[in-house]
Design an enzyme around this catalytic site. Structure first.
Site, short mmCIF file in Angstrom:
data_model
loop_
_atom_site.label_atom_id
_atom_site.label_comp_id
_atom_site.label_asym_id
_atom_site.label_seq_id
_atom_site.Cartn_x
_atom_site.Cartn_y
_atom_site.Cartn_z
N HIS A 35 4.22 13.26 -7.79
CA HIS A 35 3.01 12.95 -6.60
C HIS A 35 2.41 14.28 -7.31
O HIS A 35 2.16 14.51 -7.97
CB HIS A 35 3.98 13.15 -5.00
CG HIS A 35 4.92 12.35 -4.43
ND1 HIS A 35 5.65 12.68 -3.33
CD2 HIS A 35 4.68 11.21 -5.09
CE1 HIS A 35 6.16 11.63 -3.08
NE2 HIS A 35 5.45 10.46 -4.07
N GLU A 70 1.08 16.61 -5.34
CA GLU A 70 1.62 18.77 -5.67
C GLU A 70 2.28 18.83 -6.82
O GLU A 70 2.23 19.58 -7.77
CB GLU A 70 2.66 18.73 -5.21
CG GLU A 70 1.57 18.66 -3.17
CD GLU A 70 1.96 17.18 -2.83
OE1 GLU A 70 1.79 16.14 -3.62
OE2 GLU A 70 1.87 17.20 -1.78
N ALA A 126 -23.11 -7.94 -1.15
CA ALA A 126 -24.26 -7.79 -1.36
C ALA A 126 -25.59 -7.96 -1.87
O ALA A 126 -25.58 -9.62 -1.69
CB ALA A 126 -24.06 -7.55 -2.96
N SER A 152 -28.43 -16.61 -7.09
CA SER A 152 -27.64 -15.61 -6.12
C SER A 152 -27.54 -14.09 -7.25
O SER A 152 -27.25 -13.24 -7.01
CB SER A 152 -25.83 -15.29 -5.39
OG SER A 152 -25.12 -15.34 -6.06
N ARG A 180 -12.60 -3.42 -6.09
CA ARG A 180 -11.58 -4.31 -6.38
C ARG A 180 -10.61 -3.88 -6.52
O ARG A 180 -9.18 -3.67 -6.35
CB ARG A 180 -11.90 -5.22 -7.16
CG ARG A 180 -12.81 -6.34 -6.70
CD ARG A 180 -13.47 -7.26 -8.26
NE ARG A 180 -14.28 -7.99 -8.47
CZ ARG A 180 -15.44 -8.80 -9.04
NH1 ARG A 180 -14.79 -8.18 -10.43
NH2 ARG A 180 -15.87 -9.30 -8.38
N GLU A 187 -15.52 -10.87 -0.92
CA GLU A 187 -16.63 -10.55 -2.12
C GLU A 187 -17.15 -12.61 -1.41
O GLU A 187 -16.08 -13.11 -2.01
CB GLU A 187 -16.86 -9.73 -3.09
CG GLU A 187 -16.09 -10.21 -3.98
CD GLU A 187 -16.42 -9.21 -4.55
OE1 GLU A 187 -17.19 -8.88 -5.27
OE2 GLU A 187 -15.28 -8.91 -6.03
C1 AOF Z 1 2.88 13.42 -1.24
N1 AOF Z 1 2.12 12.95 -2.47
O1 AOF Z 1 1.24 12.83 -3.70
C2 AOF Z 1 1.91 11.00 -2.61
C3 AOF Z 1 3.17 11.25 -1.61
O2 AOF Z 1 8.09 6.80 -2.98
P1 AOF Z 1 7.84 7.78 -2.79
O3 AOF Z 1 8.93 8.88 -3.17
O4 AOF Z 1 7.21 7.89 -4.27
O5 AOF Z 1 7.08 8.44 -2.50
C4 AOF Z 1 6.15 7.95 -1.60
C5 AOF Z 1 5.45 8.23 0.57
O6 AOF Z 1 5.30 9.20 -0.35
C6 AOF Z 1 4.35 8.00 0.68
O7 AOF Z 1 5.21 7.01 2.13
C7 AOF Z 1 4.06 8.93 1.53
O8 AOF Z 1 4.85 9.04 2.43
C8 AOF Z 1 4.59 9.84 0.63
N2 AOF Z 1 3.15 10.21 -0.14
N3 AOF Z 1 3.29 12.54 -0.37
O9 AOF Z 1 3.42 14.70 -0.81
C9 AOF Z 1 1.70 12.69 -2.74
N4 AOF Z 1 2.03 10.21 -3.20
ZN ZN Z 2 5.43 13.86 -2.13
#
Ligand code: AOF
Ligand code: ZN
Length: 417
Positions: free
Chosen positions: A67, A69, A201, A215, A231, A347
């Protein structure tokens, strides 16, 4: 501590940055995860030290992996030696740190024992496994934890109120950043259709193609590049049979920094007319067959053709028809949700875009306008096939943003659904 003046440049290690810029930078780097994190949200995180000097930024780069953090903390540790040195630092993150052990560990539990001075997150995570629990873990451990949408002051500068305009902008940007995820989470169990983005567009007067069919290209290269990025941010691109036959587009993401990315395409072909020739078209040449979804109409498409499509590995699925040869778009979207597609990008010309608008299923509209006028004598308008009878019933965009992009004008906003 004096609050430094805001800037918009990418911060360098050791630069003193404002809390607003820290959040802004977190919002920007979050988009590095575009195309790789769905159904997770894109999330960014910035860490500054006790003097508000920029140390590290991280993002959620791929589903199943770190994630934002955790990624920021890894980068922080490279600079500051070890995670424990987070004590006294300030953390800015675009979404509430998660409380749960999912595919990765809990971010709130990762940060809490390291005792940062504060954690500011832009919006609460509506995932029922989080929903305020992440903030609780952090504040329970004595970390000043603030949700920006409810904050009066930045925790690093407690006696300075946050400028209202800045706060609204950042929170809205965070909402926009995670809009697909938020839409899905907030509507879970209510049968939410996939998030639908329509891109147009056009010329300044809204024309998308000459009656001759010509186009390419109305808007400039930069606007087209932005289209490619969009996309990337959706699970699949939708294209009609006629466009495939006329233009033979690839509908893939051709951006250097995302080389190797493979996206899915949904071909709307009610009568399964292209099934036997599909392999000859670029949409099927540039991606494996399981990434090609073909929507055919129940009771209209020849079952033998459907079987032949499936035998080639294409993801052929049926949707109800409004009338023969016309797919019921709501039913198609419902089926796509069942197939794991959470967001679609539409699109195309007037024939594709109009019906989507008419069905009230569009969440976000992007219009790129060139500053040329083509007129209606020989050119088609993008909205020629949809409409309201009364002025007051017009579809109205909310949370609009307008930008110049190269020589073109980019207007985007949300429809209330
Ligand atoms: C965070 N930081 O960068 C993200 C979060 O399946 P997992 O363990 O990756 O968890 C996914 C869930 O975590 C997602 O549904 C959302 O609630 C949260 N996403 N949380 O602290 C992150 N991507
Ligand atoms: Zn997290």
């Amino acid at each position: 501590m004096l609050e430094p003046r805001p800037s918009l440049k990418a911060p360098n290690l050791g630069d003193v940055i404002t809390p607003a810029d820290a959040m802004k930078w977190a919002l920007i780097i979050a988009r590095n995860g575009a195309g790789f994190v769905a159904p997770n949200p894109m999330v960014g995180c910035v860490i500054v030290d006790r003097d508000h000097k920029f140390i590290a930024g991280g993002w959620h780069a791929k589903i199943g992996e770190a994630h934002a953090e955790a990624d920021a903390l890894d980068r922080f540790s490279l600079v500051r030696g070890k995670p424990e040195n987070l004590a006294g630092c300030h953390v800015y993150v675009t979404l509430e740190p998660c409380a749960h052990e999912g595919r990765t560990g809990s971010c709130a539990k990762l940060l809490a024992p390291l005792k940062p001075a504060s954690v500011t997150y832009a919006i609460q995570d509506p995932n029922p496994k989080v929903a305020g629990q992440g903030a609780k873990i952090l504040s329970g451990a004595g970390v000043v934890t603030v949700c920006l949408s409810e904050a009066r002051a930045w925790p690093a500068f407690p006696d300075k109120p946050i400028e209202a305009g800045v706060q609204i902008d950042l929170v809205e940007e965070a909402e926009d950043l995670s809009e697909v995820f938020l839409w899905t989470m907030r509507n879970q169990g209510k049968g939410a259709l996939p998030f639908v983005t329509v891109k147009v567009a056009a010329s300044l007067d809204g024309r998308v193609s000459m009656h001759s069919g010509e186009s390419q290209w109305i808007t400039g290269e930069q606007a087209r590049e932005k289209g490619h990025r969009l996309r990337l941010e959706h699970d699949a691109v939708i294209v009609g049979r006629k466009t495939v036959e006329a233009d033979n587009p690839s509908m893939n993401v051709r951006l250097e920094e995302f080389a190797g990315h493979v996206n899915s395409v949904v071909l709307v072909d009610p009568k399964a007319k292209l099934m036997d020739r599909l392999k000859e078209f670029n949409i099927a040449k540039v991606r494996p067959p399981e990434r090609v979804f073909v929507c055919v109409q129940t009771g209209v498409a020849d079952p033998a053709a459907v079987a032949r499509g499936r035998a080639q590995g294409f993801n052929v699925f049926e949707a109800e028809g409004a009338k023969s040869g016309v797919i019921d778009l709501r039913d198609m979207l419902k089926k796509l949700r069942e197939l794991g597609i959470g967001s679609v990008y539409v699109e195309g010309g007037a024939g594709t875009v109009g019906p989507f608008i008419d069905h009230d299923i569009v969440n976000r509209l992007h219009v790129f306008l060139a500053t040329s006028v083509l007129g209606g004598k020989y050119a088609t308008g993008w909205s020629d096939l949809c409409g309201v009878e009364k002025l007051k019933d017009g579809w109205k965009l909310k949370r609009q943003r307008v930008k110049l992009i190269g020589a073109d004008i980019h207007i985007t906003g949300r429809f209330d659904l």
